[in-house]
Design an enzyme around this catalytic site. Structure first.
Site, PDB file in Angstrom:
ATOM      1  N   LEU A   1       2.717 -53.852 -86.837  1.00 49.72           N
ATOM      2  CA  LEU A   1       4.136 -54.280 -86.913  1.00 49.72           C
ATOM      3  C   LEU A   1       5.015 -53.061 -86.941  1.00 49.72           C
ATOM      4  O   LEU A   1       6.129 -53.083 -86.271  1.00 49.72           O
ATOM      5  CB  LEU A   1       4.413 -54.901 -88.320  1.00 49.72           C
ATOM      6  N   GLY A   2       4.592 -51.796 -87.222  1.00 50.31           N
ATOM      7  CA  GLY A   2       5.622 -50.440 -87.270  1.00 50.31           C
ATOM      8  C   GLY A   2       4.771 -49.479 -87.541  1.00 50.31           C
ATOM      9  O   GLY A   2       3.823 -49.673 -88.327  1.00 50.31           O
TER      10      GLY A   2
ATOM     11  N   ALA B   1       6.324 -41.864 -90.125  1.00 51.52           N
ATOM     12  CA  ALA B   1       5.688 -40.531 -90.225  1.00 51.52           C
ATOM     13  C   ALA B   1       4.370 -40.531 -91.296  1.00 51.52           C
ATOM     14  O   ALA B   1       3.815 -40.026 -91.243  1.00 51.52           O
ATOM     15  CB  ALA B   1       6.807 -39.550 -90.666  1.00 51.52           C
ATOM     16  N   THR B   2       4.912 -41.418 -92.363  1.00 50.99           N
ATOM     17  CA  THR B   2       3.673 -41.416 -93.459  1.00 50.99           C
ATOM     18  C   THR B   2       3.058 -42.831 -93.566  1.00 50.99           C
ATOM     19  O   THR B   2       2.105 -42.957 -94.332  1.00 50.99           O
ATOM     20  CB  THR B   2       4.478 -40.976 -94.768  1.00 50.99           C
TER      21      THR B   2
ATOM     22  N   SER C   1       1.839 -47.080 -91.884  1.00 48.56           N
ATOM     23  CA  SER C   1       2.031 -47.909 -90.929  1.00 48.56           C
ATOM     24  C   SER C   1       1.954 -49.160 -91.400  1.00 48.56           C
ATOM     25  O   SER C   1       1.383 -49.494 -92.443  1.00 48.56           O
ATOM     26  CB  SER C   1       0.761 -47.919 -89.738  1.00 48.56           C
TER      27      SER C   1
ATOM     28  N   LYS D   1       1.409 -52.277 -95.975  1.00 51.52           N
ATOM     29  CA  LYS D   1       1.917 -50.979 -95.695  1.00 51.52           C
ATOM     30  C   LYS D   1       0.886 -49.812 -96.041  1.00 51.52           C
ATOM     31  O   LYS D   1       0.519 -49.691 -97.256  1.00 51.52           O
ATOM     32  CB  LYS D   1       3.277 -50.612 -96.493  1.00 51.52           C
TER      33      LYS D   1
ATOM     34  N   ASP E   1      17.929 -44.174 -95.744  1.00 44.96           N
ATOM     35  CA  ASP E   1      17.475 -44.767 -94.365  1.00 44.96           C
ATOM     36  C   ASP E   1      17.816 -45.978 -94.103  1.00 44.96           C
ATOM     37  O   ASP E   1      17.168 -46.631 -93.367  1.00 44.96           O
ATOM     38  CB  ASP E   1      15.721 -44.407 -94.522  1.00 44.96           C
TER      39      ASP E   1
END
Length: 599
Positions: free
Chosen positions: A15-16, A19-20, A22, A38, A135
């Site tokens: 899905l996305g 940097a740390t 997926s 995640k 963010d």
């Protein structure tokens, strides 16, 4: 396939990726319920332990409908990697919505208001819990569709979040370049040493950029070549922005920066909403953290927008549609002033029709008691001023200016981008066409109502004329009898004083009444002629197939764009395969064992 004790997913269901970690689409092993997991990569474990644990703690602390829910924290069976099991948002992110060519010039007004409401509610929950996100961007605002078919947006990705009160500061840097506060950008992107500390207002800057992006389809600050190609100019634009400016763009290399204090005409928001939103953007897109609004002011400003009701108005002489944002407790006087601000028609010259009838607005009537209007069923405004009103019509930028220039060489990536831009311009062309058609229909319908009202007025005048004619006949009869009486008395052969004058006046009134009748009949005839022309015009509008042709053309263009997207995807996969094969070839030549390529 990968799994935890209770959840299972395929690494192909990505899905996305950051940097740390997926994010994958997964299912509960027992119920089959869809969730998002995640999974943190090796780079995430290089961070300090307290930083690694921060996101878990944040999500456990937060509980709000506009923040993605945390269901569980589990570990994968083999590597013991930490996995966050979260609510699955089936409709992607706000960024996915904005990347749809249909939204190339920003969201529709109704959808933008949902984004505004959801983000404000989510941020309010964060501030109540003393959390700064750090963010905020469209990619971190997830979307799902509720049972009523309406979008629900939720804040996600709290990897950079931390607890911070309004009067506290932090020095570490996180975020995404285009949405970073300039002070953070200076250190994180330009790598310039500085000792500035950052407060919670850095979230407000990111929200401002996000709202501008959602409203217009574009970023507010754009150097020539793009934000990531010209970082120094990007920093210059954001730090040298004049007070009140909400956007700055550099159109030529080393060229001047064009500042904007308004949202662009291509923006799909109404003037009424723009007038409410621009001050909010101007005060949170403020580089000086001391001058920038705080969250209390931000929540007050945005909730003021969200708690207003909308009254749709169509100005007949100006052929223009307007949306008036007022509070439900505002009276007619406030409404008339708001209409004056958008149309320049003075309150005492404003007359309204609704659904074919004259609509009287009591001065003390509150807005929540007004008739319920929509864009296609507005209050129709008629100016009673003797001075002609300037025609405003539909304001738009020629969509042809937004069609891309096609390069003469074959380039799948460039062609796909050009196709996307062309489809976006086609959507805008269709919207302009629909707005013009809607304006034409509202104009014809409003004129019919006015003509109907004038015809009723003519009938009333003729009825009054018949009454006046009957009274006149009685007066003439009385005058005749009076004359006979005077002539019957001694000395009556002499005309009484004033009787002749009265007779002359009555005859003049009789003539004027006859002329009035003729004028009214002529006026009725002229109205009938205009009405016949209107009916003819409405028939022509009904027979006009322009909108259908545009829709057909857009459908074909979308099909071509999908083919280009598919070709671009295939090209990317082919490129990855070639890279793997090249790497394997090098390894084999060096005497190593080549891994099996997989895409």
């Amino acid at each position: 396939m990968q799994s935890t004790p209770n959840y299972l997913w395929s690494t192909e269901d990505l899905l996305g990726q950051g940097a740390t970690a997926s994010v994958y689409k997964a299912r509960n092993k027992k119920s089959g319920e869809l969730v998002a997991v995640k999974v943190f990569n090796n780079a995430s474990y290089l961070r300090p332990h307290e930083v690694q644990m921060r996101e878990f703690e944040m999500l456990r602390k937060l509980n709000h409908k506009n923040i993605v829910k945390l269901f569980a924290v589990e570990e994968t069976g083999s590597s013991k990697q930490k996995v966050l099991v979260m609510e699955y948002c089936s409709s992607g992110s706000l960024l996915n919505v904005l990347e749809d060519p249909a939204n190339a010039f920003g969201l529709a007004e109704s959808e933008f208001l949902i984004v505004l409401q959801c983000v404000v509610a989510g941020m309010n929950h964060l501030r109540e819990n003393g959390v700064v996100h750090r963010d905020i961007k469209p990619g971190n605002i997830m979307r799902l569709v509720g049972e009523d078919g309406q979008s629900i947006y939720k804040l996600t990705d709290f990897g950079a979040a931390r607890e911070l009160e309004d009067d506290e500061k932090f020095v570490s840097v996180y975020g995404t370049e285009e949405y970073l506060h300039p002070d953070v950008y200076e250190r994180a992107v330009l790598r310039k040493p500085q000792q500035k500390a950052f407060g919670v207002t850095v979230d407000l800057w990111s929200i401002g950029v996000t709202f501008y992006h959602a409203a217009t389809g574009s970023l507010p600050f754009v150097p020539f070549g793009g934000p990531r190609r010209n970082k120094e100019i990007m920093y210059k634009i954001t730090t040298e922005k004049p007070p009140g400016a909400i956007a700055g763009i550099q159109r030529q290399e080393n060229g001047n920066i064009e500042w904007s204090y308004e949202l662009p005409v291509t923006c799909r928001l109404s003037t009424g909403l723009k007038d409410q939103l621009i001050p909010v953007l101007a005060n949170i897109l403020e580089v000086d953290q001391e001058k920038c609004w705080g969250f209390d002011q931000f929540f007050a400003g945005t909730n003021d927008i969200l708690h207003r009701i909308v009254v749709d108005v169509f100005s007949l002489q100006q052929a223009s549609s307007h949306r008036i944002y007022i509070h439900s407790y505002n009276t007619t006087a406030k409404f008339l002033d708001a209409v004056f601000k958008q149309t320049n028609i003075a309150p005492h010259h404003q007359e309204y029709f609704f659904e074919g009838h004259l609509y009287e607005l009591d001065p003390n009537l509150q807005a929540h008691n007004f008739c319920r209007t929509t864009e296609s069923s507005p209050l129709t405004l008629l100016s009673t001023s003797e001075q002609p009103e300037d025609v405003l019509g539909v304001r738009y930028r020629d969509p042809a200016l937004d069609f891309p220039k096609l390069v003469p060489r074959v380039d799948v990536v460039a062609d796909c981008s050009a196709a996307k831009s062309a489809v976006g311009a086609a959507h805008q062309t269709l919207r302009v066409g629909q707005a013009l058609r809607r304006g034409r229909e509202l104009l014809a319908r409003g004129l019919q109502w006015v003509i109907g009202n004038l015809r009723s007025e003519c009938c009333r005048i003729l009825e009054q004329r018949r009454g006046a004619q009957a009274v006149l006949a009685c007066l003439q009869l009385t005058q005749g009898k009076t004359l006979v009486l005077f002539q019957a008395v001694p000395g009556g052969s002499r005309d009484p004083a004033g009787v002749d004058v009265l007779e002359t006046r009555l005859q003049r009134v009789d003539q004027e009444l006859s002329q009035c009748s003729h004028s009214v009949f002529d006026f009725q005839g002229a109205l009938d002629g205009i009405l016949a022309e209107l009916l003819k015009d409405r028939q022509q509008v009904h027979e006009d197939k322009s909108i259908q042709q545009m829709e057909w053309c857009l459908e074909k263009m979308q099909g071509i764009y999908k083919q280009f997207k598919k070709a671009r995807t295939c090209l990317s996969e082919w490129s990855v395969t070639c890279d793997l094969q090249l790497n394997n070839s090098i390894i084999e030549r060096l005497g190593g064992a080549a891994p099996t390529p997989s895409v």
